[in-house]
Enzyme design. Sequence first.
Site, short mmCIF file in Angstrom:
data_model
loop_
_atom_site.label_atom_id
_atom_site.label_comp_id
_atom_site.label_asym_id
_atom_site.label_seq_id
_atom_site.Cartn_x
_atom_site.Cartn_y
_atom_site.Cartn_z
N GLU A 1 0.84 -1.21 0.00
CA GLU A 1 0.00 0.00 0.00
C GLU A 1 0.87 1.26 0.00
O GLU A 1 0.78 2.11 0.89
CB GLU A 1 -0.94 0.00 1.20
CG GLU A 1 -1.95 -1.13 1.16
CD GLU A 1 -3.00 -1.09 2.26
OE1 GLU A 1 -2.71 -0.53 3.33
OE2 GLU A 1 -4.11 -1.60 2.05
N GLU B 1 -5.50 -8.24 -1.21
CA GLU B 1 -6.16 -8.07 0.10
C GLU B 1 -7.61 -7.74 -0.13
O GLU B 1 -7.93 -6.85 -0.92
CB GLU B 1 -5.53 -6.92 0.90
CG GLU B 1 -4.25 -7.25 1.59
CD GLU B 1 -3.78 -6.13 2.53
OE1 GLU B 1 -4.62 -5.49 3.17
OE2 GLU B 1 -2.56 -5.93 2.58
C1 BG6 Z 1 -4.30 -2.96 4.87
C2 BG6 Z 1 -2.97 -3.51 5.27
O1 BG6 Z 1 -4.26 -1.60 5.12
O2 BG6 Z 1 -5.46 -3.36 5.52
C3 BG6 Z 1 -3.03 -4.71 6.21
O3 BG6 Z 1 -2.16 -3.79 4.19
C4 BG6 Z 1 -4.19 -4.53 7.15
O4 BG6 Z 1 -1.79 -4.81 6.84
C5 BG6 Z 1 -5.49 -4.49 6.37
O5 BG6 Z 1 -4.25 -5.50 8.15
C6 BG6 Z 1 -6.73 -4.41 7.21
O6 BG6 Z 1 -6.64 -3.37 8.15
P1 BG6 Z 1 -6.87 -3.66 9.68
O7 BG6 Z 1 -6.59 -2.41 10.38
O8 BG6 Z 1 -8.30 -4.07 9.80
O9 BG6 Z 1 -5.95 -4.74 10.05
#
Ligand code: BG6
Length: 472
Positions: free
Chosen positions: A172, A364
């Site tokens: 990101e 993701e």
């Molecule tokens: C993204 C990141 O921003 O979102 C991850 O690459 C992160 O590392 C994921 O875990 C979800 O965010 P969160 O805060 O719910 O873990």
Amino acid sequence: MTKGFPKGFLWGGAVAANQCEGAYNQDGKGLSTQDIAPKGIMGGVTEEPTKDNMKLIGIDFYHRYKEDIKLFAEMGFKVFRTSIAWSRIFPNGDDAKPNEKGLQFYDDLFDECLKYGMQPLVTISHYETPLALAKNYDGWVNRKLIGFFENYVRTIFARYKNKVKYWLTFNEINSVLNAPYMSGGIFTDKEKLTKQDLYQAIHHELVASAMAVKIGHEMIPGAKFGCMILGVPNYPLTPHPSDVMEAMKQDRENLYFADIHARGAYPKYMDRYFKDNNIKIHREPGDKEILKNTVDFISFSYYMSSCATADPKKKKNSKGNIISGVANPYLEASQWGWQIDPQGLRYILNLFYDRYEKPLFIVENGLGAVDELITDENGNKTVIDDYRIKYLNDHLVQVAEAIEDGVEIMGYTSWGCIDLVSATTAELRKRYGFIYVDRNDDGTGTLERYKKKSFNWYKEVISTNGESLIKK
Ligand code: BG6
């Protein structure tokens, strides 16, 4: 939906070292920026690691990875995305020699994946710069980081060239705009950081990313290198032309990272941005040439969309994945206030593909929710996570639609395929996994793993190559 998912589609799951490994000071690992940030990406830092920092133990993946990879294999994963903790390899970032025990850990981890025919997809830098680089150099603000990063990538490429075919440079990368410490290792207070320094740091990261692609292509012929963008498409809040322009402006703030990675040069619209904000990027001779080493594919995270408006009376009121905007009145939100928009995934897939015509990889996507561990009629502990199944199903149906639209998609790795510590808030009660981990925010729990209902659901999705998805 007619075409379906292509043969060889890379189904899998994703984690990051700092959110699951734990063992923060074992086997020669140095401290990273994460180890002194107990409240997550948006929280502050402590002077040294504190007991309330859930990441120090994580889910103890460092010691239990064999058990976890076996469970991923049982679901049929073709790919497993994880990251290498830079400070396991170079404890201070600027060390002359790498830490052999750190290198060995990832050798063993990748071997374990390959044993089951699972390809490792490796993020080189996922929100964890060695702390010494942050403190002594102010992270990526300092051009010297490019050299330290080069040393790091040459070391890991040489070591894992026969094991890893898919690489991502910076997780990101555009999140540095909102999280300069976590994303850019920038120790200067966010409030005090000037735009000049921020955009100079971004320039250094972009040069380092392109350099990693160049070196990677030379050292590991046939391997594929991608960038990784935090994907949040902005919709105009109303059809008012000013809102449409505002949405374009906000999209460009993020797209410029992908534009440079995919096209190999700064886009023209940034000239105006730099001029209006009195930013002068210092470029060294050769930077322009290095940036021409474009990525093989674009990877991104997608959790939500957002709305943009030019109306100053409308406040940013939607919570989100680092970036926040104005809430969309047509969408519902997760328990953490992230607005759920499956069609937004189809939209951004089309947007990226129209713009770059390069293969895409969704690395993701997932739902963070509070889960209740119950004992079923057979005496097994489990979670009935129908809400997660619905979220993932609806998003994957939109991925299939995008494939039908003609978008080339390499794979999909669901975020947090096993429960882990959240990045933005450093909580464990915010769970994403197909596998429940018995660990709680107060530090209690056995660390035992239990399959949730979504475990078998995802297993079927993979074994049918997406045919089992429910298309409303
Ligand atoms: C993204 C990141 O921003 O979102 C991850 O690459 C992160 O590392 C994921 O875990 C979800 O965010 P969160 O805060 O719910 O873990």
